[in-house]
Structures are given as C-alpha cells and as structure tokens.
Design an enzyme around this catalytic site. Structure first.
Site, PDB file in Angstrom:
ATOM      1  N   ASP A 662       0.823  -1.210   0.000  1.00 23.15           N
ATOM      2  CA  ASP A 662       0.000   0.000   0.000  1.00 23.15           C
ATOM      3  C   ASP A 662       0.859   1.262   0.000  1.00 23.15           C
ATOM      4  OD1 ASP A 662      -2.719   1.233   0.432  1.00 23.15           O
ATOM      5  OD2 ASP A 662      -1.704   1.981   2.212  1.00 23.15           O
ATOM      6  N   GLU A 715       0.966  -0.628  -5.167  1.00 23.60           N
ATOM      7  CA  GLU A 715      -0.033   0.404  -5.414  1.00 23.60           C
ATOM      8  C   GLU A 715       0.751   1.706  -5.563  1.00 23.60           C
ATOM      9  OE1 GLU A 715      -3.716   2.843  -3.385  1.00 23.60           O
ATOM     10  OE2 GLU A 715      -1.994   2.160  -2.244  1.00 23.60           O
TER      11      GLU A 715
END
Length: 993
Positions: A662, A715
C-alpha cells in the site's frame, strides 16, 4: 607491650566461639624472609626511586623486615588478638612498627577500595600500598598455612582475609566503577614481591584489589541494602607513584590457592545501588545480581519477589529459607561449593507457589541472532523477538525479547504477575538494544506488555511490536501464542511457482473480511468464501489488511500489530485455516501490506522507548501529512529489518501467495503531499527517498528469494521508472528497478472510469481516455484495479458511476467489465461490484447481499451481472491470448482505436502461437448494424465467446448465434473484414471457430 592502633570507632563485638589464628613464630618469619631475599634485592635495584621515597617515609621507624620475628614472639596474646580482630572488623589503624598493624592496615585498605572510588591522590598511594602488602605476604601466608582447619563464619585471620578479598575480586560479577579504576593496581598486587626497601613503608594507602565488595566481614544476613563492612578512616601517607614500566619482583599472590574453608564469607544481600535500580526498573543486568552466585563462603541466593511473605530455596533434600531483606528482596548464603539445580518456594498471603528461578538461566538468544539484528539482516526476526513458549535448559516457559535501545530499563508485565512487572526485570543483551527474559511456567494464552523506562525516567506500557497474537480491539494487550496448525495445501504450494504471475491467468476478488459477511469468524468464512470465489471463477482473493489495527474505520490501513492477524475474527491458527481452505479450493491468497506508516497510539510503536525509534527522528520526515500517522525510518537497519522480515513472515508462516504493498508513492517521494519548505532534498539534491527505494528493493529481493511462487504488487500512482523492473537492472533514471512483480495501473483506472461517467453523447470528446493506456501498457506489469478506493467516500459504486437509467447503468457496467477483462493486464474487482450493488461500500454492513434474494424484484438484474463476471472469468482462464502476453506488445493489435464518433473500440489479443481473440466494445446506447471491422485473413470463421448484451445477463440479447465468416474486403488496413451487429452498450468477444 605493643600499643593499640588508633581506632575511628568503637571496637565491634566478637562472635561467640570465634577462634583466633596462631601467629607465626620468629623462626617461621625468618625462614620466609630468607626465601624472598633474592627477589627483594632484584626488585630493589629496579625500584631505586621508590626506595628513596620509602626510606624517607619510614624514617624514625623500626625496620620491620628484621625485627618482626623477634617482636611477634614477645607480644602478649591479648595484644595480638586485639591487633588482629580490629582490622578484620573494619577499624582504621595507622600502620606502625608491627607486622600485625601492617596487616590490619592492609585489610582496612582492601575494604576501602570497594567502598570508595579511586581518586588521583589515592592512585598515587596505591603503589606504596602494593609494596607494603608485598613485604607482609610471607608472614600472612605462614599464618594461613598454620591454621588450615580454623573455619569460622566471619573468619578474621588477616592472611585469609587478604586472600579472600583477592578471591572475591576475581569472582565478583557486578563490575563496580572503583574496581575498574583499580584494575592496573590489581595486576601489580597479584605480582607483588616483598621489595626490601619499600617494605619498610607501611602507609595504608588504597588497596589494589579490584572488585572486592565492601561486605566481606560477615557471613550471615546483613541489613538490606547496607554493606556489612564499615568504612574506616585511615590517614594516607603521601606516596610517589612507581615509575612506568617497573616490573614486579614476584608473582606469588596470583598463584596462591586458598581452600574454601579459608575464604571470608560475604553478605548475600543485594547492595543499595542494585536494590534501587531493580526497584526502579532501570537495572540492565538483573541476572548478575539475582539468582544463585558463587561467592566467598559458599553460594549466595538472592530473590526479588514483591509481596512475598517468604522465599525458600529447595535443592534436592536441601531446604533453606532466605532472609527477608525488605521490599521484596530475599537472600541467603549457603555453604555449597557450586550452584545446584534448585527451585524456589514462594509464600504469598493465602497461597504457596513452587517455581523455577527466572534469574538462573542463560540468555535464550545467541550471538548470531544479535549480530543479524544489529546488521538489519535477520530474515526470521519473528523467531528471535517477541514472546515464544519454549523449553530452555530443560524448563518450559516463555522467552520475552524486545528491541528498545534507548530504554533505561524494561520489565514485562502481564496476567501472570497481575500486571505488576516490578519483579520481572529484563536484561540488556549488550549493544544490540535487545532486552530479554525467560519466565518459567508462563505459557500460551497469557496477556502481556512491556513496561519501558524512558531516558527521562518516565514509564510507558507498550504492546509487543513483534506480537503474533493480540487481544480483540479495543483492548491492546499482546497474547502469548504458538502455532500447532497442520497445513493441507502442499499440492497448491508445489505448483504455484510453475509460471510467473504476469504470464498466468490472474483475476482478483478483493475482500474486506470483517464486512464480507459481517459476524463471521475466520473458520466460518472458510466454509463460505472459497466456494463463492471459486464459483465466480476468480484465480485469487486479495484480503484488505488483516494485520491488527485499533480502528476498524481504517479498514486495516493503520496497523499496530504488524505480526498478528486481527483478533476480531479469531486466532492466528484460525486465519491459517482460512488460507488453507482457499488454497485447497484452488484460489491464491493476496494480502494488503502497509509498510509506509503507522498510527500514533501511545501504547504501540510511536516513540516506543521514549525516543523516535520506528519513525524518522526528523519530525518533517516522520509525520505523514495526509493521514496523521508516522512514517517508518527506512534508513535504520533494525527498522528496515522489522519490515522486510514481516513481509517474509506472512508468506512463510501463513502461506500468503502475494503482498499488495500500500501507498508506495508516499514512500518514494520526500515531497509527497508536502509544500516547499516542508521537506529536505536527498544527498543528490533530489526528491527521491533513497532509503525507501533501498528498502523496497531489499524487501522484494528477499521475498522472491525465500518464497518461490509469490508475487508482490505495488499500489503506485506515479510514473516512477522501473517499479516492476528487476532490482539489478538500472533504468534511464540511474536507479535499479524496485523489483515488484506487478503494479496497479492507477492511470487506466482513473481515465477509464472518467470516460464511462460521461454521457454517451459526450464520450466522443473523451475517446482518448480509453486508448491512452495503450501508450504505456508495456512499461510495467500492470493490474487493472477497480478497488475499494473507487467505491467509497462519495465516489459511488461502480454501477452508480454510469449515466442513464437503470438499464443503461447495468449495461454500461457489463460493457465496461468486458472491456476490462480483454484489456492487457490483470484484473481486480472489489466485492459487491460483481453484482452491481448500487450503494457505496461500508465497513459497517458490507455488501448488499439482499439484492440477490430471489424475493427481491430486481434480483435478476443483479444476478445477471454476477453471471457475466463468472463467464468472463471462465472464458478468460481458458483463453491464453487474454493473459499469456499481457506484458508483451506482441500480444496486442489495434483493429480500430479512433472511432470516436461511434464510441467503438476494437482490438486483437494474441497468444504466443498467434491465436487471436477479437474484442469489440460499443459504448453508445444504440445498435450499430453491419459494422465492418478488419480482421486477419487466416481465420476462416469467428465464434462469439462472450456478449455482455445477452439476455441471461439482463441485456437486449443482440447476439451472433452463428459463426461469422470474414469477407475478402480489406478494411482497417487488413486484407479481410467481417460485418457485425454491435449491441448497445456492450462488449463482444469473438474467437476462431
């Protein structure tokens, strides 16, 4: 009659039944003097300056070496007894013309060395004291030999006391500051010979025996925290320091062997300094004080048991109750030659507990572990730190270990000690910053935290950063755990590495476990989720963060327990059961992983030991401007190790098949969400976070090396070069690749959703938003994500983004999904979007499953979309052209990409053998009859594989049930063409018949 030495205090009382050692005869002293004459002369030649000084200091005094034998023979017994007892009891005496007085001065000086710190003046006096001691050694040694069997509890023989002090100096565990300063003098004392000239000088300067404790006179139990031996006031004659490099005359003292019965017993009580540090929780080495330790006179047992009424040592048939020294301290001296195997019987009010002594064990961590931790290379860090039930030295218990380098002290508190860590002080393992303690009889299921004393003296209770199990939030304690789970996914693990992820079918169903079916545990989810995902044809599930987090509204992206699956849904083994069930159903498991930042909770990682530790020490670098959290200090070895090992941990311990990392962009840029002046450039003047780059490269390289078949996914929302390039391949920017396997294509997601949100009549002006992705499609290995981020916080659900009425919205979703599955890249779809849920997702209630209830009137509309998703996955997995060359330009060819006025896109996907699939999307709400498309001439006929407008999906059923044959009319630059009827708001896949 020899005059009594001056005393600084009253004469202490003698012990009843105490025997006084016999004095050496004149003949014995004369014999000893002859034996040492030659060494004395040799030493005298080398110590001319010292001789001169000694002669001046001894002026007017009787020559001790020549007269001591005669005087010793003529002294009365009472004078002899007084002269011997007084120095043994700690009285200060001015050394004058007798051997007895000189011996007493030496004894007093030995005690003063342990009780006071050496000063510059004392250091000068030490040289003289050494030489004075050397001249007395023959007489003292003779006395000791004549009375080998005279063993008294507080043995007061001058010779024995001197030898015992040396023995204590060798055995003493806690290295006192005084001892350290006196170390050079100690070496001289061991080698000292009776130097003739300096022997005449009897000034009782500070002794040179290092580490001699001040409590050497009493073998019993002294008052708690006080040394038994009192400080004595002794006048110091100024002494000149011996010239540098002066060699000692003899090495008789160090070779002297003293039988145990001649040792002087010491008080076993914990001294005042150690006592204060133990009570305050700031002792760095409690094992050197507590437990059992050989000391002169036997074995000293010391226990620290707050609130205990009594403590008894049990060793075989031996049973000895320790003396209560107050404040929870107990001690005793047992006449044993070595430390036995023993246990403690501890009596509390209303109960008696028999247990092992936690302070009798060696460290449970070895030098290799500590070395790797310090280097930041311990790839199995979770096996070294944290709480681990184990058997250590044949005893079952739990090993606690925590990294807190800035702490003044660490104690462990938990349910096993009623959350009072006073009696469970941990030890510091050198410069590693690791604190460790093995607690016998503590096992699984117990709650615990670390009580850390900060550098400023304040205390904080912290959860274990390495805890592998936690309490259910909002409770914050760590839980002792170990796994007994037996895996059944060997077949899955054996074949998952057969092909890399970017060359294999890869369609992902993203799940928030806590809300997918609210109220279900891990094991209950294992009964439903695998079957549901398998029925829809997805190859993988991606679990939003399952690591423990205090706030459910963060969806798991503000982690406090990086090594613990959230306890909201069950135990770590329950989570393993879920992963195993998914694997046995043929479904891979990806997990969101959050190494970018952590919350500021006062019981977790923030300023863990009182100073910035896991976060960067620069406040501008530490504070994350968007989320109010703290960013990790990726440049610190131990912090980087904490995160790299964590990635390996999930893959190895829980058989996770991949990590979706993330917020990578926030890690890569120093100026991420920061204004000018709020960030500092790197060493090259750039905005790249070089520490984060190095960390991501190391993490990826380590995971791929240790766990074949896994995939890491970034990401990352910027155009950073080489996110999925190998770490050893440098790009135009000069950086090696970050080493990820796949990257979320955030640009495609944003552009395509923006296009679909326009009214069809306006889409021709935005046609490039659907085609631009092919400009960079092969710059990275991409995943096309429709994730949770796109269906929350006012962004609306996927179907609600579509313009038009309900029919058009559903048709738009179906056409969009068909286009997405055919586009180069892997697919990811968030839960609830597979059946066109109209509402945004909420972690509080999850997907609107009632939309699929047969009793609901619009149920066929939602079920039709879900059936389409199933068919897309089925055809996709069976068609290599749609996934085999996702990252190779040879796998894609445009048929028509510029039909903006028609809102039509058409392209070919090819497998390595050149077998094509034709994908045609019509994003206009009108049917286009006889729409001509150029096609390869070597395909004799085309068969419709998927048509999103089919009636079973809720469409208008404009389909092609019969094969479509090409015509020899060139079109779109190709030698042949076909004519199709394009259904409204639909995507059609055709493959060779």
């Amino acid at each position: 009659m020899t005059p009594r030495p001056e005393s600084s205090g009253s004469r202490p009382k003698g012990t009843a039944g105490e025997k006084i050692p016999e004095q050496p005869t004149a003949a014995q002293q004369k014999s000893a003097a002859k034996k040492t004459a030659v060494p004395k002369q040799a030493a005298a030649k080398k110590a001319a300056p010292a001789k001169a000084t000694a002669k001046k200091a001894a002026a007017g005094k009787t020559t001790v070496g020549k007269t001591v034998a005669k005087k010793a023979a003529t002294k009365k017994a009472s004078a002899e007894r007084t002269a011997v007892e007084q120095p043994a009891a700690g009285t200060a005496a001015t050394a004058k013309k007798t051997t007895v007085k000189k011996t007493a001065a030496k004894k007093t000086a030995v005690k003063k060395a342990a009780a006071k710190k050496a000063t510059t003046v004392k250091a000068a006096a030490k040289t003289t004291a050494v030489k004075a001691a050397a001249s007395k050694s023959p007489a003292a040694k003779t006395t000791a030999k004549k009375a080998p069997a005279k063993k008294a509890a507080p043995a007061k023989s001058t010779a024995a006391a001197t030898t015992a002090a040396e023995a204590v100096a060798k055995k003493a565990a806690p290295a006192k500051a005084t001892a350290k300063k006196a170390a050079p003098a100690k070496a001289t004392a061991k080698k000292a010979a009776p130097a003739k000239a300096t022997a005449k000088k009897a000034a009782p300067a500070n002794p040179t025996v290092a580490k001699a404790p001040a409590r050497t006179a009493t073998a019993g139990k002294g008052p708690a925290g006080k040394a038994v031996a009192r400080k004595s006031a002794v006048k110091k004659a100024p002494a000149r320091k011996a010239p540098a490099g002066q060699a000692p005359a003899l090495e008789t003292a160090s070779a002297q062997v003293v039988p145990p019965e001649m040792e002087v017993a010491v008080s076993p009580a914990v001294d005042a300094a150690d006592r204060e540090r133990l009570l305050g929780g700031t002792h760095h080495d409690p094992h050197s004080v507590l437990g059992a330790h050989p000391v002169p006179g036997g074995i000293a047992f010391r226990a620290f048991r707050p609130y205990a009424l009594a403590v008894t040592v049990v060793a075989g048939e031996l049973r000895a109750e320790l003396h209560d020294d107050g404040e929870g301290f107990f001690s005793g001296l047992l006449p044993l030659r070595e430390v036995p195997e023993y246990r403690l019987v501890v009596e509390y009010e209303g109960t008696v507990l028999e247990t092992e002594d936690a302070y009798r064990f060696l460290p449970t961590l070895g030098d290799l572990d500590l070395h790797l931790i310090g280097e930041g290379r311990h790839e199995e860090l979770w096996t070294a730190l944290g709480a681990h039930p184990m058997t250590h030295e044949g005893v079952t218990g739990t090993r606690f270990a925590v990294w807190a380098p800035n702490a003044r002290g660490v104690r462990v508190a938990g349910t096993f000690n009623f959350w009072d860590g006073t009696g469970h002080v941990m030890r510091s393992l050198g410069s590693s910053g690791v604190w460790e303690l093995f607690l016998p009889d503590v096992g699984e299921g117990e709650l615990y935290k670390f009580e850390i004393t900060r550098p400023d003296g304040s205390r904080t209770m912290r959860a274990d950063p390495m805890a592998r199990r936690t309490e259910v939030p909002p409770a914050t304690s760590s839980v002792i755990t170990s796994s007994a789970y037996e895996w059944g996914d060997a077949e899955w693990l054996a074949r998952r590495a057969e092909a890399p992820a970017h060359e294999a079918p890869f369609s992902v169903y993203e799940v928030h476990l806590a809300s997918w079916r609210p109220g279900l545990t891990y094991r209950q989810l294992a009964e439903q989720l695998p079957g549901y995902v398998k029925n829809l044809g997805f190859t993988h599930v991606e679990l939003m963060p399952v690591a423990e987090h205090p706030f459910g509204g963060s969806w798991g992206y503000q982690v406090t327990g990086f090594y613990a699956p959230t306890a909201r849904l069950g135990t770590p083994d329950d989570f393993r059961y879920l992963v195993d069930a998914l694997h046995q159903a043929g479904i891979g498991v990806l997990m969101d992983w959050v190494p970018a930042h952590f919350p500021r909770d006062a019981w977790a990682l923030a300023e863990f030991d009182g100073r910035p530790l896991y976060e960067h020490e620069d406040p501008l670098r530490a504070a994350h401007p968007d989320w109010g959290t703290l960013e990790f200090d990726f440049g610190r070895n131990e912090v980087r190790n904490f995160l790299v090992a964590n990635a390996v941990y999930w893959c190895e311990e829980f058989h996770i098949d991949g990590l979706r990392v993330d917020a990578v962009a926030s890690m890569l840029y120093l100026d991420y969400s920061r204004e000018p002046g709020q960030w500092t450039p790197n060493e090259h003047g750039g905005r790249e976070n070089l520490d984060a780059v190095a960390f991501l490269q190391e993490m990826n390289a380590t995971v791929y090396r240790r766990v074949p078949g896994v995939v890491t996914i970034a990401e990352e929302s910027t155009a950073w070069d080489g996110v999925t390039r190998a770490t050893h391949h440098k790009g135009p920017s000069g950086f090696g690749g970050l080493g990820f396997g796949l990257k979320w294509n955030m640009g495609w997601m944003h552009d395509s959703l923006q296009y679909m949100s326009h009214e069809p009549v306006h889409r021709k002006y935005h046609h490039g938003e659907m085609t631009f992705s092919m400009v960079y499609a092969y710059s990275e290995n991409y995943v096309l994500p429709i994730s949770h981020d796109e269906v929350v916080h006012g962004k609306r659900s996927l179907v609600s983004k579509m313009p038009g009425d309900w029919w058009q919205q559903r048709a738009g979703v179906r056409a969009y999904l068909g286009f997405m599955w055919a586009h180069p890249g892997k697919q990811l779809l968030f839960m609830g979007q597979e059946f066109a849920q109209g509402a945004e997702w909420s972690e509080a209630h999850g997907p609107d499953w009632w939309l699929l209830d047969p009793g609901y009137g619009a149920e066929p509309d939602h079920r039709g979309v879900r059936d389409l998703v199933r068919d897309l996955n089925t055809v996709y997995r069976a068609t290599p052209a749609l996934w085999r060359l996702d990252t190779d330009p040879a796998g894609f060819e445009w048929i028509v990409g510029d039909a903006a006025d028609d809102n039509v896109l058409a392209f070919l996907r090819l497998d390595p053998e050149g077998v094509p699939v034709l994908a045609v999307s019509n994003f206009a709400p009108v049917t286009r009859q006889d729409y001509r498309l150029g096609v390869p001439e070597d395909v004799p006929a085309w068969h419709e594989a998927v048509n999103t407008d089919a009636a079973r999906y809720g469409g208008s059923d404009v389909t092609h049930p019969d094969p479509v044959k090409p015509e020899p009319q060139p079109w779109h630059g190709r030698p042949a063409s076909i004519r199709l009827t394009l259904p409204p708001l639909a995507t059609v896949w055709l493959r060779p018949a």
